[in-house]
Write an enzyme that holds these catalytic residues in place. Sequence first.
Site, PDB file in Angstrom:
ATOM      1  N   LEU A  77       0.912  -1.109   0.038  1.00  0.00           N
ATOM      2  CA  LEU A  77      -0.021   0.121  -0.091  1.00  0.00           C
ATOM      3  C   LEU A  77       0.792   1.287  -0.214  1.00  0.00           C
ATOM      4  O   LEU A  77       1.876   1.174   0.681  1.00  0.00           O
ATOM      5  CB  LEU A  77      -0.855   0.031   1.249  1.00  0.00           C
ATOM      6  CG  LEU A  77      -2.150  -0.595   1.223  1.00  0.00           C
ATOM      7  CD1 LEU A  77      -1.948  -2.119   0.899  1.00  0.00           C
ATOM      8  CD2 LEU A  77      -3.138  -0.200   2.548  1.00  0.00           C
ATOM      9  N   CYS A  78       0.631   2.123  -0.783  1.00  0.00           N
ATOM     10  CA  CYS A  78       1.302   3.452  -0.887  1.00  0.00           C
ATOM     11  C   CYS A  78       1.300   4.132   0.473  1.00  0.00           C
ATOM     12  O   CYS A  78      -0.091   4.524   1.090  1.00  0.00           O
ATOM     13  CB  CYS A  78       0.701   4.647  -2.019  1.00  0.00           C
ATOM     14  SG  CYS A  78       1.485   6.071  -1.987  1.00  0.00           S
ATOM     15  N   VAL A  79       2.288   4.319   1.191  1.00  0.00           N
ATOM     16  CA  VAL A  79       2.134   4.996   2.416  1.00  0.00           C
ATOM     17  C   VAL A  79       1.323   6.215   2.618  1.00  0.00           C
ATOM     18  O   VAL A  79       0.880   6.458   3.732  1.00  0.00           O
ATOM     19  CB  VAL A  79       3.690   4.814   3.105  1.00  0.00           C
ATOM     20  CG1 VAL A  79       4.439   5.781   2.431  1.00  0.00           C
ATOM     21  CG2 VAL A  79       3.658   5.147   4.782  1.00  0.00           C
TER      22      VAL A  79
END
Length: 126
Positions: A77-79
Amino acid sequence: MRYVLCVKQPAYGKQGGFLAYQLAKALLEKGHQITQVFFFQEGVTHGNAFLYPASDEFNLQHAWQRLAQDYHVPLHLCVAAAQRRGVVEPLTSSTTQQNNLASCFVLAGLGEFMKASLEADRVVCL
């Protein structure tokens, strides 16, 4: 072939997330390798541990988790997108008490996505 999938669509409300899962499953069953599934923008909702679909609905999050476990596919997941949408783990939350990152999902940066994309034969975004 080595594939990287990027998922921009939310877990529920649009068809793109389910289509990405179907594509991933078909690729793996045909013997291809998926080196990373990168969820960004609204796609980070796939990794929210507080998703509770109705009992008669397909549980897309559990399907991704099974895929990750069965085929050793990293689910990133894109932080930054995750934090904006309230998906946090103890290291990224304002306190070390908060965590709603679903199992099998990890927070990652765009650099990891770019590295995987450069090493892949194909990148598919949905």
